[in-house]
Structure formats: structure tokens, C-alpha cells
Scaffold this motif. Structure first.
Motif, PDB file in Angstrom:
ATOM      1  N   SER A 323       0.788  -1.230   0.000  1.00 22.74           N
ATOM      2  CA  SER A 323       0.000   0.000   0.000  1.00 22.74           C
ATOM      3  C   SER A 323       0.815   1.272   0.000  1.00 22.74           C
ATOM      4  CB  SER A 323      -0.958  -0.012   1.180  1.00 22.74           C
ATOM      5  OG  SER A 323      -0.230  -0.153   2.374  1.00 22.74           O
ATOM      6  N   GLU A 324       1.978   1.265  -0.594  1.00 18.34           N
ATOM      7  CA  GLU A 324       2.679   2.547  -0.704  1.00 18.34           C
ATOM      8  C   GLU A 324       2.402   3.165  -2.048  1.00 18.34           C
ATOM      9  OE1 GLU A 324       6.385   1.288   2.127  1.00 18.34           O
ATOM     10  OE2 GLU A 324       6.766   2.497   0.353  1.00 18.34           O
ATOM     11  N   GLU A 325       2.560   4.468  -2.136  1.00 15.41           N
ATOM     12  CA  GLU A 325       2.255   5.112  -3.411  1.00 15.41           C
ATOM     13  C   GLU A 325       3.494   5.104  -4.291  1.00 15.41           C
ATOM     14  OE1 GLU A 325       1.509   9.207  -3.606  1.00 15.41           O
ATOM     15  OE2 GLU A 325       3.177   9.773  -2.341  1.00 15.41           O
ATOM     16  N   CYS A 326       3.221   5.093  -5.582  1.00 13.77           N
ATOM     17  CA  CYS A 326       4.304   5.173  -6.546  1.00 13.77           C
ATOM     18  C   CYS A 326       5.035   6.505  -6.360  1.00 13.77           C
ATOM     19  CB  CYS A 326       3.735   5.069  -7.960  1.00 13.77           C
ATOM     20  SG  CYS A 326       4.947   5.295  -9.246  1.00 13.77           S
ATOM     21  N   ALA A 329       3.711   9.287  -8.356  1.00 15.05           N
ATOM     22  CA  ALA A 329       2.268   9.531  -8.315  1.00 15.05           C
ATOM     23  C   ALA A 329       1.862  10.964  -8.027  1.00 15.05           C
ATOM     24  CB  ALA A 329       1.629   8.595  -7.298  1.00 15.05           C
TER      25      ALA A 329
ATOM     26  N   LEU B  17       2.585   5.408   7.194  1.00 14.60           N
ATOM     27  CA  LEU B  17       3.784   6.135   6.790  1.00 14.60           C
ATOM     28  C   LEU B  17       3.875   7.502   7.447  1.00 14.60           C
ATOM     29  CD1 LEU B  17       3.701   5.287   3.000  1.00 14.60           C
ATOM     30  CD2 LEU B  17       5.148   4.283   4.737  1.00 14.60           C
ATOM     31  N   HIS B  99      -3.842   5.203  -1.221  1.00 16.93           N
ATOM     32  CA  HIS B  99      -2.503   4.774  -1.601  1.00 16.93           C
ATOM     33  C   HIS B  99      -2.485   4.321  -3.041  1.00 16.93           C
ATOM     34  CE1 HIS B  99      -4.139   0.768  -1.280  1.00 16.93           C
ATOM     35  NE2 HIS B  99      -4.627   1.122  -0.121  1.00 16.93           N
ATOM     36  N   GLY B 100      -1.300   4.119  -3.569  1.00 12.99           N
ATOM     37  CA  GLY B 100      -1.149   3.735  -4.966  1.00 12.99           C
ATOM     38  C   GLY B 100      -1.038   4.970  -5.827  1.00 12.99           C
ATOM     39  N   SER B 101      -1.652   6.031  -5.375  1.00 15.26           N
ATOM     40  CA  SER B 101      -1.528   7.271  -6.128  1.00 15.26           C
ATOM     41  C   SER B 101      -2.030   8.393  -5.246  1.00 15.26           C
ATOM     42  CB  SER B 101      -2.395   7.182  -7.388  1.00 15.26           C
ATOM     43  OG  SER B 101      -2.490   8.448  -7.993  1.00 15.26           O
TER      44      SER B 101
END
Lengths: 457, 109
Positions: A323-326, A329, B17, B99-101
Motif C-alpha cells: 500500500s505505498e504510493e508510486c 504519483a 507512513l 494509496h497507490g496514487s
């Protein structure tokens, strides 16, 4: 005799939100039916008669099971322990389906309060309904599941794996390695863990291998100096679809599925409006790409599930996802559409699905309709101009002019296409496909010599 | 007058995070005049646990849209959201769906 008192209880009709696929009613969880009713009844009857008559009388349960049925069940219900941690000021409602457990969430679409078990069952039933009603994955299909390690593809793979025996399909996980240091490695590790846990075959396709050494990090470096840095996501979107298609072909798949949820679809619709992308608006919101011109049919079984429900499903089923962002992004245009959508959703929860339904029903004015597609002059893929998007983008990269194919309509130096074409952020473009075997160059799937230039930094 | 409460605060879906990567926090909320509810808890979290970029977690006096709150494994929507009164040994889970973007957006509003 069948003890059926519980079934006479009235079901509350849940309030309905916007019309849409509701799915079959939630089946009653097994725990309720497994309870031995007569044992309880005997105890209750014994206790009652003891207190009333002062005599211990053992009565056959069957003699009283009908007449004492209602009051006995009421007594039984009250004697069950209350669910833990009830706030006396604000008790959580009971599950509208099983009336047993405490409700864990309220479904965004129907407003129905369900417990975790009933919700998961309903979620799976709706995905099954989406697939069956849309005839998306016929029996015997070999399905390539785009697996990124994130919440959507994890839930998709898990649900499809549960439904696979019923649908008669087989699954392969296909993961794309864009070559983003620090991000993709961790995500791929999650995919590998999933593949091992679920015992599904996994294929990884890498940009570096398919696109002549162009990893996303290399693309980002190449585009960094040219103004709007967000364009590196443009490349990723286009190239990822091509890579996924290639991976699917490698495992001899007949269908490709991706985990796009309703929020993703709504964001895409918004983005296409904001960019005036008539071509995509004409196709946006459709349930799947039937596979024009040789492309593998692509569909999104989760597309009627809201993002919140996907996250909650993953939580209740204790699924492990990444679940970390690119790292790139924050620069993507989609983020703006997402922020807007979140605000709209807070004001009107059904806005997400309504956007998708609106897009499905859009008809464009004749002047706005896109021209019929032809074939890319380089790789043979379906394209509305001389070069398909992937070839055009890579062409620009290799010429040291990364912005060449981004923006109004230019696809290659010699092509003066009509204005209105855009770089891609939006979801699957059915025009892209792997080249036919005849035009395929053995070194690169795009069939072109000069696309093999390496290390252009 | 609220007695001190011991609750478990958990972060998931990328929200951890913002809290040094630590997912589970066993916290003891001090006694105070007003009873502890989610509103006060958020203020407390912002002051004591949040390590960076508060705008990604809190917006106004609530959580940022896109962050789900589960109290004892139930959606806070069913329990009164910000007005839910905390009890001892409660478990509050914050899951980010962003998350993911675009978790790192924080710019346009």
C-alpha cells in the motif's frame, strides 16, 4: 421436525440508493442453522415449569415446540450475550441480513447495514453477478489477472479464485515490472507472496525487456527536463497496457482482467471530460473491451464495487497487500480528479456510480465521434493515426523528444494528426494490442529496429 | 470527568507512513473533564502521534476524505462518527484508501 421459527421473523426492507446491480440476497450464515433448537427449548420449558409449578417436569420438546415457539425464541434471543463493546448511548445496528451479528458497515449504494461475514458474501455474489450477467468470463476461459500487489488486484485475484470453480475458469497472475526502483520491487514481493499462498502461476513482464531498456526511471529522467513532469505517468499507462497484453499472450490467456473499481472508473470519466477527450468518452464506462482487431478481451469485474468496499473486503478477509504510493504519483493528473471525486462523494455518496452510469449512456454528437481506427504503420496494432500510442511515445523517447506524442494530436514527426488526441492517463484503451505474429520483430514486440536504442540518458 | 482510557490505535493502507511506519499504537489517554470521543482523539493524535504532513490525515476536525475509520471492526458511520464516546480497550483503525496514487497530494485545496 424442522425448526423454522426463525424464518418467520420479518425482514426489514433496506432503503435503496441509486438503481444499479443489487445482486442476490445475502444467504443466511451457517451458524444460525447449526444451532440445536430443541435442546434450548427443553431447558427453557423446564425452567418455566419449575418456577411456575415448583415441580420438575421433563416434557418432550415436540409437544411444545409449536405453541411455545414464538415466546421461546424471544426468550432465547434475550438470553444470548450482547455483542461486545456496545456503546449504550449509540448501539451499532444489527446486521440487516442475518440479524445475528452486529453490523460492521453500511453499504454505500443501498444504505443496508451488514456484518462482516454477510458483507463479504454479498460482495462476492455481486462480482459473480457482474461477470455472469455481462458474460465476461465464459467457462473454459484462461484469465490473466493484472496483479500489482495493491488492494484492488489483490481483492480481484482473491475473489476470482473463490469463484473460479463455479465459473469454470483458470487464473494466471501477470505482474508488470515498470522498473521503478524502491517501489516496484516491494510491490512485486507482495505479488510473489500472494502467488505462493494462493498457488497461482505468476508471470512477470518487465518494461526494460519489452521496450528496449526503457524503464520508468529512465523515462522519468528523460522527461524531467521538459516542463510538466507529470508526463511520465502518461508513458506508464500506455506501456503498462501493452506489457500486460504481452504477459497475457505469454501464458496463452483468452481474457485479461484488471482490478479497476467504481472510483477508478468515475475518475477516468472526470479526467476525460476535463481533457475534452471525446474518443475515450465515447468508450468510457463500458463494462469491458470486447477486443477489437485482435486485442485480448479485457474486463473489470470489480467496476461496480466502490473503493471503500474493496478496502473493507480486504480488511475483513485479512488480505495482505502492498500500500505505498508510486514515487511518481504526486505528479499524475488523476490525483486532481480523485480529490474532486472525494469531495463530491462526501456530499452525494451515489455520485461515484452515477458518473459511471452517465458515461455508459453518453452519445456523442456526430461531429465529435472519433474516426474509425486503422493499423499502426510500425507494429500493426490498432491505431487512430499512423502510429499507435505506444510506438509514438517510444519514438519520442528515442529521438530525445519525449513530449513528441503528448498533447494535441501529434504522433511522430511526419504525422500532422488532427488536434484533440491526448497522452493517456485513463484506463484501458481497447485500440492497443500486441502486433500480429506476421509483423512481429523477434527482438521487440513493437517490430521496429530503431525502438531498440538503449541507455539514452 | 473522564477517567484515563487505554485504547489501541492502528493505521493501515499506507497511513502508517505518517506515523513513522508504526502500525499499532497502544495509547493511554489521560483523564480530562470532557469525555473522550473521536473528535478529541483526533486532536490528541495530531499532537502526539502524527510525525509529518498533518494535512494528509486530518482535514478540519475530521479525517481527510478517503480515510476509513473502523471502531472495533465496525465502520464509524454506524456509531456516530466523531461523536462516538471512546471506551476502555477500544480499538480504532484508520485505513487509507488513497494509496497507490496521490497520497502525497495535499496541494490543490
Amino acid at each position: 421436525m424442522e425448526h423454522s421459527g426463525s424464518r418467520r421473523r420479518e425482514r426489514k426492507t433496506p432503503p435503496r440508493g441509486s438503481p444499479g446491480v443489487v445482486g442476490p440476497p445475502c444467504p443466511r450464515p451457517q451458524a444460525l442453522q447449526a444451532e440445536p433448537p430443541h435442546g434450548h427449548l427443553v431447558g427453557v420449558i423446564r425452567g418455566l415449569t419449575q418456577s411456575l409449578l415448583g415441580v420438575v417436569v421433563i416434557l418432550p420438546a415436540s409437544a411444545f415446540s409449536l405453541s411455545l415457539d414464538r415466546p421461546a425464541r424471544v426468550l432465547l434471543r434475550r438470553s444470548r450475550p450482547l455483542p461486545p463493546r456496545q456503546d449504550p448511548a449509540m448501539p451499532a445496528p444489527q446486521c440487516a441480513s442475518c440479524h445475528e451479528a452486529r453490523a460492521a458497515l453500511r453499504r454505500p449504494r443501498s444504505g443496508q447495514a451488514l456484518c462482516a461475514t454477510c458483507f463479504c458474501t454479498a460482495f462476492e455474489a455481486e462480482v459473480l453477478h457482474t461477470v455472469v450477467a455481462g458474460r465476461l468470463l465464459p467457462p473454459g476461459a484462461v484469465v490473466a489477472v493484472g496483479a500489482s500487489g495493491g488492494k484492488d488486484s489483490t481483492v480481484l485475484a482473491h475473489v476470482l479464485r473463490e469463484l473460479a470453480p463455479r465459473l469454470g475458469i483458470s487464473l494466471h497472475l501477470v505482474a508488470v515490472d515498470e522498473g521503478i526502483g524502491g517501489y516496484r520491487d516491494a510491490a512485486l514481493a507482495a505479488v510473489r507472496r500472494q502467488a505462493a499462498r494462493w498457488e497461482l502461476p505468476l508471470t512477470v513482464v518487465a518494461y526494460a525487456e519489452l521496450f528496449g531498456g526503457w524503464t520508468m526511471d529512465a523515462v522519468a529522467r528523460s522527461t524531467a527536463g521538459s516542463g510538466r513532469s507529470r508526463s511520465c505517468c502518461t508513458f506508464c499507462g500506455v506501456l503498462r497496457r501493452r506489457a500486460l497484453e504481452e504477459g497475457a499472450r505469454r501464458v496463452a490467456a483468452t481474457h485479461v482482467v484488471t482490478g479497476h473499481n467504481a472510483d477508478d472508473m468515475a475518475e477516468t470519466v472526470l479526467m476525460n471530460f476535463l481533457r475534452g477527450d471525446a474518443g475515450r468518452l465515447a468508450r468510457g464506462g463500458g463494462l469491458g473491451s470486447p477486443g477489437e482487431g485482435g486485442a485480448l478481451p479485457r474486463c473489470r469485474p470489480l467496476q461496480l464495487a466502490s473503493q471503500k468496499e474493496v478496502v473493507l473486503y480486504a480488511h475483513f478477509r485479512r488480505l495482505d497487500y502492498f500500500s505505498e504510493e508510486c514515487v511518481y504519483a504526486p505528479e499524475a493528473f488523476r490525483g486532481h480528479a480523485r480529490e474532486l471525486l472525494k469531495l463530491l462523494e462526501a456530499a452525494r455518496p451515489s455520485a461515484v456510480l452515477d458518473l459511471v452510469h452517465s458515461a455508459e449512456r453518453l452519445a456523442l454528437a456526430p461531429a465529435a465521434r472519433p474516426p474509425p481506427p486503422g493499423a499502426c504503420s510500425r507494429c500493426g496494432a490498432l491505431a487512430s493515426r499512423a502510429l499507435c500510442q505506444a510506438c509514438a511515445l517510444l519514438d519520442g523517447l528515442n529521438r530525445g523528444r519525449p513530449r513528441l506524442a503528448i498533447g494535441k494530436g501529434r504522433r511522430g514527426l511526419d504525422e500532422e494528426g488532427p488536434p484533440g488526441g491526448r497522452g493517456s492517463h485513463s484506463r484501458p484503451d481497447p485500440r492497443l494490442r500486441s502486433p500480429s505474429p506476421a509483423s512481429r520483430d523477434s527482438s521487440s514486440p513493437l517490430g521496429s529496429d530503431d525502438v531498440g536504442v538503449r541507455g539514452r540518458l | 470527568m473522564a477517567a484515563p482510557l487505554s485504547v489501541e490505535v492502528e493505521f493501515g493502507g499506507g497511513a502508517e507512513l505518517l506515523f513513522d511506519g508504526v502500525k499499532k499504537h497502544q495509547v493511554t489517554l489521560p483523564g480530562q473533564e470532557e469525555p473522550w470521543d473521536i473528535r478529541n482523539l483526533l486532536v490528541w493524535i495530531k499532537k502526539n502521534l502524527l510525525k509529518e504532513r498533518p494535512e494528509l490525515f486530518i482535514q478540519g476536525d475530521s479525517v481527510r476524505p478517503g480515510i476509513l475509520v473502523l471502531i472495533n471492526d465496525a465502520d464509524w458511520e454506524l456509531l456516530g462518527e466523531l461523536d462516538y464516546q471512546l471506551q476502555d480497550q477500544d480499538s480504532i483503525l484508520f485505513i487509507s484508501t488513497l494509496h497507490g496514487s496521490r497520497m502525497g497530494a495535499g496541494s490543490t485545496w
